[in-house]
Design an enzyme around this catalytic site. Structure first.
Site, PDB file in Angstrom:
ATOM      1  CE  LYS A  59      -5.145  -5.729 -46.769  1.00  0.00           C
ATOM      2  NZ  LYS A  59      -6.453  -6.284 -47.087  1.00  0.00           N
ATOM      3  NE  ARG A  95     -13.224  -8.006 -45.513  1.00  0.00           N
ATOM      4  CZ  ARG A  95     -11.964  -7.761 -45.888  1.00  0.00           C
ATOM      5  NH1 ARG A  95     -10.984  -7.796 -45.000  1.00  0.00           N
ATOM      6  NH2 ARG A  95     -11.679  -7.506 -47.141  1.00  0.00           N
TER       7      ARG A  95
HETATM    8  C1  LIG Z   1      -6.176  -7.400 -47.772  1.00  0.00           C
HETATM    9  C2  LIG Z   1      -6.993  -7.988 -48.832  1.00  0.00           C
HETATM   10  C3  LIG Z   1      -6.408  -8.933 -49.701  1.00  0.00           C
HETATM   11  C4  LIG Z   1      -5.009  -9.436 -49.550  1.00  0.00           C
HETATM   12  O1  LIG Z   1      -4.933 -10.397 -48.545  1.00  0.00           O
HETATM   13  P1  LIG Z   1      -3.564 -11.193 -48.251  1.00  0.00           P
HETATM   14  O2  LIG Z   1      -3.943 -12.189 -47.263  1.00  0.00           O
HETATM   15  O3  LIG Z   1      -2.599 -10.189 -47.754  1.00  0.00           O
HETATM   16  O4  LIG Z   1      -3.126 -11.778 -49.536  1.00  0.00           O
HETATM   17  C5  LIG Z   1      -7.201  -9.418 -50.726  1.00  0.00           C
HETATM   18  N1  LIG Z   1      -8.481  -9.018 -50.887  1.00  0.00           N
HETATM   19  C6  LIG Z   1      -9.055  -8.111 -50.073  1.00  0.00           C
HETATM   20  C7  LIG Z   1     -10.469  -7.725 -50.305  1.00  0.00           C
HETATM   21  C8  LIG Z   1      -8.335  -7.568 -49.009  1.00  0.00           C
HETATM   22  O5  LIG Z   1      -8.907  -6.672 -48.211  1.00  0.00           O
END
Ligand SMILES: *Cc1c(COP(=O)(O)O)cnc(C)c1O
Length: 578
Positions: free
Chosen positions: A36, A131
């Site tokens: 992302k 969250r």
């Molecule tokens: C963005 C996200 C991740 C990845 O997080 P990082 O800290 O970049 O490894 C994992 N799980 C969810 C649900 C996310 O939204």
């Protein structure tokens, strides 16, 4: 390198991925690579796949579509809990999704049923970060909803940490997650594929504190460690990881000594903030051609020593360079970006994206390898062309399989098999662009990297071809477009497209596109001058890696072949006065 640009080093991304895999694999943990922050860039995704991720994960459907349109078939996980309205697209493009609401599960189930597929769901638990996710008491009822839907498969449970509130993952919390997985399995007599314990923060826990994940945790979703080598706990870099995968490069456009305090009464700045400045006397200040429109300046750190970021307006980033090395206007200034700044830079249409170190990946070709029917090899026109190529410094090879420093030139009768030929010229880890000059888009659906493909000279297209071009976002210049913007501009845009994020490109030149090669000169689209202009720009790019000369028929007409050879010599760098 035009500035501002984000320079992406795919080797570092693949290497960081390998490192994560080396840590996780011995503990039986698989990972999804999270794209992302790179807006679902297919190049970044492929580097992650090379480095050993099991699948990819993203939070936006647009990014997932981008991955799918680029031909990526690896499993894709939707990270953001889906909305009811986007459920059909989540089912269409993603193999699995993270979920927390019964109403969304119903919508996913209905969509999956309509599409005749089974969609995998992972149920998220709220473990303190506040969250997404259900509380542990609500897990069983939600799992019941998922189990009751024949078009859904309860694939696992998961949790997320350090996102909305910065709550750290702990062994105690992860053990609770593991126990909940046991509960669900016992209750429903199923086996969960995934107990997805979190993100890069879990990895920070493992790497910096030597903590082992509870045995049941068998999956993580990793983004920032791969992309930034980041230690999620400290914001620093994890030992052994490389933080250089993304660099923002912009240009110094003003350098003047100015007082550090503003002069005059102050109100809010352009963004409504009231700032206070420290009086440091007169300072040497620079302006870099970046601004809040492109980037969150708080998320930038200069990669040069002693450059401080002072403030920014929409389009001007002000830096203090009093204590830095000597700079001049026009110099590139490089920055590292935090996660937020990285996404914003990747999103900004004002910031170009380029690959780093491509010269190390794909060497400039030193030989032309002519791969054609024996009758073509024997023609006098061919002999003359090869003499011309020799004069340009190329070694000549004939037939056989292309080797890394070869520029293969295939001469084929029609349009069949072009994509397969180009694929044989690709070395692993090399991303190729495709400049396709043709009156007809041909088998456009088979383009492997649509983001690095451009069509030039189209005169006809079926409805299906047009739909694919639109859907896969392929740059296409019809003859009408060429008339409108001119051949130079069309060529500039096309070459930019096929070189920007590649290690060079293949040129397909079809006989029907230009005067001289075509049997019926009234039919051809581009004039001799126009086609020559394209060829000269191709040579100037220095990125030509393969050529397919197509459409001259089984027994090429010598005059048509001679014209085509003339064009190709220009593309290889022949000058009138050389
Ligand atoms: C963005 C996200 C991740 C990845 O997080 P990082 O800290 O970049 O490894 C994992 N799980 C969810 C649900 C996310 O939204």
């Amino acid at each position: 390198m035009p500035a501002p640009s984000v320079i992406i080093d795919l080797d570092i991304i693949a290497e960081n991925t390998r490192r994560v895999a080396d840590t996780l694999k011995p503990q039986g943990i698989g990972m999804f690579g999270v794209t992302k922050a790179a807006c679902g860039s297919p190049l970044v995704a492929r580097a992650m796949l090379r480095g050993g991720v099991f699948g990819l994960a993203d939070s936006r459907l647009d990014n997932v579509r981008r991955l799918r349109h680029a031909g990526i078939s690896a499993p894709i996980m939707m990270l953001r809990i889906p909305s009811v309205t986007e459920a059909p697209d989540v089912v269409r493009h993603c193999d699995l999704s993270l979920n927390s609401e019964a109403a969304v599960l119903d919508a996913l189930a209905e969509a999956a049923q309509e599409q005749g597929v089974v969609h995998d769901v992972i149920l998220m638990l709220e473990m303190g970060d506040r969250r997404e996710g259900v509380s542990p008491e609500d897990l069983i009822p939600l799992a019941q909803t998922a189990m009751a839907e024949p078009s859904l498969r309860l694939a696992g449970i998961g949790a997320n940490f350090m996102c909305a509130s910065g709550v750290l993952p702990t062994v105690e919390k992860l053990e609770r997650l593991a126990r909940l997985a046991d509960d669900v399995e016992q209750r429903f007599g199923t086996r969960l594929d995934y107990v997805s314990g979190g993100n890069s923060a879990n990895l920070a826990l493992m790497e910096t504190e030597g903590v082992k994940m509870p045995a049941r945790i068998n999956n993580l979703r990793i983004g920032s460690t791969i992309l930034r080598g980041e230690n999620s706990f400290t914001g620093g870099t994890l030992p052994g990881y490389d933080d250089g995968a993304f660099t923002l490069e912009a240009e110094l456009v003003e350098m003047k000594t100015k007082q550090s305090l503003p002069d005059g009464e102050t109100g809010p700045d352009a963004f409504g903030n009231r700032l206070t400045f420290k009086d440091r006397g007169a300072r040497l200040r620079g302006i870099v051609n970046l601004g809040r429109v492109d980037i969150r300046p708080e998320g930038l750190k200069a990669r040069h020593r002693n450059i401080e970021i002072v403030t920014a307006s929409s389009d001007h980033l002000i830096v203090d360079i009093t204590e830095a090395k000597k700079f001049a206007v026009g110099d590139p200034i490089r920055f590292e970006m935090d996660y937020g700044a990285l996404v914003q830079a990747m999103l900004s249409p004002y910031i170009e994206k380029h690959l780093a170190g491509r010269e190390n990946i794909a060497p400039r070709p030193s030989a032309i390898r002519l791969i054609a029917d024996a009758s073509v090899h024997d023609l006098e026109e061919t002999r003359q062309f090869l003499l011309g190529a020799t004069a340009l410094g190329f070694e000549i090879k004939r037939d056989g399989a292309p080797e890394p420093a070869d520029l293969p030139l295939w001469i084929i009768p029609g349009r069949n098999g072009i994509h397969e030929l180009i694929a044989t010229a690709d070395v692993e880890a090399v991303e190729s662009g495709l400049l396709w000059m043709d009156s007809d888009p041909g088998d456009i659906g088979a383009v492997v990297t649509p983001e690095a493909a451009a069509l030039l000279g189209i005169r006809t297209a079926t409805r299906e071809q047009a739909a694919i071009i639109g859907e896969r976002d392929i740059v296409a210049f019809t003859m009408e477009d060429v008339d409108l913007v001119g051949i130079r501009e069309a060529t500039r845009r096309a070459i930019k497209r096929v070189t920007e994020t590649t290690d060079g490109f293949a040129l397909v030149l079809h006989a029907s596109v230009a005067r001289g090669m075509d049997a019926d000169p009234r039919e051809a689209g581009l004039s001799y001058r126009e086609c020559s202009t394209v060829m000269e720009r191709v040579a100037a790019s220095e990125e030509l890696r393969a050529i397919v000369l197509a459409g001259l028929g089984a027994e090429p007409d010598p005059a048509a072949l001679e014209s085509a050879y003339g064009y190709l010599l220009s593309a290889l760098g022949k000058r009138i006065l050389a």
